[in-house]
Design a protein around this motif. Structure first.
Motif, mmCIF file in Angstrom:
data_model
loop_
_atom_site.group_PDB
_atom_site.id
_atom_site.type_symbol
_atom_site.label_atom_id
_atom_site.label_comp_id
_atom_site.label_asym_id
_atom_site.label_seq_id
_atom_site.Cartn_x
_atom_site.Cartn_y
_atom_site.Cartn_z
ATOM 1 N N VAL A 1 12.022 16.193 3.469
ATOM 2 C CA VAL A 1 12.660 15.268 3.937
ATOM 3 C C VAL A 1 10.806 14.756 3.725
ATOM 4 O O VAL A 1 10.047 15.508 4.165
ATOM 5 C CB VAL A 1 12.362 14.996 5.811
ATOM 6 C CG1 VAL A 1 12.401 14.324 6.857
ATOM 7 C CG2 VAL A 1 13.803 16.198 6.573
ATOM 8 N N VAL A 2 11.342 13.666 3.230
ATOM 9 C CA VAL A 2 9.645 12.416 2.848
ATOM 10 C C VAL A 2 9.297 11.803 3.730
ATOM 11 O O VAL A 2 10.040 11.396 3.946
ATOM 12 C CB VAL A 2 9.699 12.584 1.461
ATOM 13 C CG1 VAL A 2 8.888 11.939 1.048
ATOM 14 C CG2 VAL A 2 10.878 13.333 0.295
ATOM 15 N N ILE A 3 8.156 12.696 4.635
ATOM 16 C CA ILE A 3 7.979 11.635 6.013
ATOM 17 C C ILE A 3 6.734 10.523 5.419
ATOM 18 O O ILE A 3 5.929 10.528 4.887
ATOM 19 C CB ILE A 3 7.042 12.168 7.014
ATOM 20 C CG1 ILE A 3 8.279 13.869 7.283
ATOM 21 C CG2 ILE A 3 7.000 11.278 8.029
ATOM 22 C CD1 ILE A 3 7.506 15.023 8.367
ATOM 23 N N LYS A 4 7.200 8.989 6.198
ATOM 24 C CA LYS A 4 6.314 8.281 5.364
ATOM 25 C C LYS A 4 4.736 8.315 5.830
ATOM 26 O O LYS A 4 4.960 8.911 7.045
ATOM 27 C CB LYS A 4 7.039 6.586 6.799
ATOM 28 C CG LYS A 4 6.552 5.849 6.022
ATOM 29 C CD LYS A 4 6.796 4.183 7.077
ATOM 30 C CE LYS A 4 6.776 2.721 6.539
ATOM 31 N NZ LYS A 4 7.077 1.940 6.628
ATOM 32 N N GLY A 5 3.983 8.124 4.686
ATOM 33 C CA GLY A 5 2.448 8.836 5.081
ATOM 34 C C GLY A 5 1.958 7.465 4.980
ATOM 35 O O GLY A 5 1.458 6.539 4.330
ATOM 36 N N GLY B 1 2.828 14.119 2.221
ATOM 37 C CA GLY B 1 1.864 13.879 0.819
ATOM 38 C C GLY B 1 2.371 14.501 -0.245
ATOM 39 O O GLY B 1 3.135 15.783 -0.389
ATOM 40 N N PRO B 2 1.315 14.650 -1.081
ATOM 41 C CA PRO B 2 1.895 14.394 -2.637
ATOM 42 C C PRO B 2 1.577 16.220 -3.011
ATOM 43 O O PRO B 2 2.702 16.778 -3.653
ATOM 44 C CB PRO B 2 0.505 14.480 -3.868
ATOM 45 C CG PRO B 2 0.176 13.147 -2.697
ATOM 46 C CD PRO B 2 -0.002 13.087 -1.217
ATOM 47 N N GLN C 1 13.916 10.087 2.952
ATOM 48 C CA GLN C 1 12.700 9.554 3.707
ATOM 49 C C GLN C 1 12.832 8.328 4.889
ATOM 50 O O GLN C 1 13.684 7.774 4.698
ATOM 51 C CB GLN C 1 12.642 8.635 2.011
ATOM 52 C CG GLN C 1 13.045 8.698 0.622
ATOM 53 C CD GLN C 1 11.221 8.943 -0.750
ATOM 54 O OE1 GLN C 1 10.825 9.044 -0.051
ATOM 55 N NE2 GLN C 1 11.467 9.521 -0.823
ATOM 56 N N THR C 2 11.984 9.586 5.509
ATOM 57 C CA THR C 2 12.054 8.915 7.032
ATOM 58 C C THR C 2 11.410 6.884 6.772
ATOM 59 O O THR C 2 10.696 6.431 6.088
ATOM 60 C CB THR C 2 10.599 8.991 7.768
ATOM 61 O OG1 THR C 2 10.148 8.867 7.288
ATOM 62 C CG2 THR C 2 11.461 11.432 7.391
ATOM 63 N N PRO D 1 2.121 8.845 -3.921
ATOM 64 C CA PRO D 1 3.470 8.541 -3.471
ATOM 65 C C PRO D 1 3.536 10.287 -3.566
ATOM 66 O O PRO D 1 2.723 11.107 -4.228
ATOM 67 C CB PRO D 1 4.250 7.818 -4.490
ATOM 68 C CG PRO D 1 3.874 8.244 -5.605
ATOM 69 C CD PRO D 1 2.077 7.790 -5.392
ATOM 70 N N VAL D 2 4.450 10.347 -2.673
ATOM 71 C CA VAL D 2 4.917 12.264 -3.788
ATOM 72 C C VAL D 2 6.092 11.802 -3.861
ATOM 73 O O VAL D 2 7.750 11.526 -4.078
ATOM 74 C CB VAL D 2 6.231 12.732 -1.973
ATOM 75 C CG1 VAL D 2 6.568 13.902 -2.110
ATOM 76 C CG2 VAL D 2 4.879 12.398 -0.618
#
Length: 268
Positions: A226-230, A212-213, A248-249, A235-236
């Motif tokens: 690691v920016v997890i798909k949310g 999340g942001p 980015q996952t 956007p993050v």
């Protein structure tokens, strides 16, 4: 890339990251949680949840007594040099924040409802949490969560008045969080790392995971992000430029969480 035998620290958001957004399950991450336990790698929870919510969850995950960051970074818990648990507050405590909010509400007729004003049943309806969990979510120590019900003009004025009280607003998934100015997940993590070293006195290599942001300051502060798909419509947005250290996952939640650790951490 870091190796499983390096002095690693995993810093993780919960909802939508280690915990599934819909079911709150962490089962897809079980393999990695076991590996971290076996290697004595600390799992530092970094969440908007309260300390009262985090501590039983640490037990369930298998990391009792690990350091953690709660209430979006307004509160940090670590062991001190004597092995005692120490809580660090970034500024005003919960009672002082609520008193300040009531005063501003009376003075400017702001329309908002805080956790302190909701009944447990109302909060259970808003959050989808069982009543027992709602009781833990209300055990706040360093920040207040609220639902804003007023105009944009009033919101701007509200932010200005909070600023004068050394407070700030952080947007969460369902609520706005009123916190001490200068706090947040990034600041909290920096404080934690300044006050913690490995048993051998080395600095930790940090891998951070969030969706999340409000995770962005933490993800900007770690060595590997690691920016997890949310599911957030926002956007993050990271400010760091080292793109090789950001992943980015493709997957959501704990499946994406495991994907991120698979990408960065060598097990050879």
């Amino acid at each position: 890339m870091p190796h499983l035998h390096d002095p690693l620290m995993i810093v993780t958001d919960l909802d939508g990251s280690l915990l599934d957004h819909h079911t709150y399950s962490w089962q897809p991450a079980e393999r990695w949680l076991t590996l971290l336990q076996q290697q004595d790698i600390p799992l530092v929870i970094c969440t908007s949840k309260t300390a009262a919510e985090v501590i039983p969850l640490q037990q369930q995950l298998g990391f009792p007594g690990a350091p953690f960051i709660a209430e979006n970074g307004a509160l940090v818990q670590i062991d001190n040099a004597q092995g005692e648990m120490v809580r660090h507050h970034a500024g005003k405590n919960y009672v002082e924040i609520c008193d300040c909010l009531r005063r501003l509400q009376q003075q400017y007729q702001f329309r908002f409802t805080g956790f302190a004003d909701f009944t447990e049943k109302e909060l259970a309806n808003i959050t989808g949490l069982p009543l027992a969990n709602v009781a833990l979510a209300r055990m706040r120590e360093a920040s207040e969560a609220l639902v804003w019900r007023d105009t944009e003009e009033q919101f701007t004025l509200f932010q200005q008045q909070l600023e004068q009280e050394s407070l700030m607003l952080v947007q969460g998934g369902r609520f706005w969080h009123v916190m001490p100015k200068g706090s947040g997940k990034g600041e909290a993590l920096r404080w934690l790392l300044q006050n913690m070293t490995t048993a051998g006195g080395k600095r930790f290599i940090t891998v951070g995971l969030g969706d999340g942001p409000n995770d962005a300051p933490m993800l900007d502060s770690v060595d590997y992000a690691v920016v997890i798909k949310g599911y957030s419509k926002f956007p993050v947005e990271l400010t760091r430029q080292d793109e090789r250290h950001v992943y980015q996952t493709m997957e959501y939640g704990p499946t994406g969480w495991s994907e991120g650790l698979d990408y960065f951490i060598s097990q050879e």
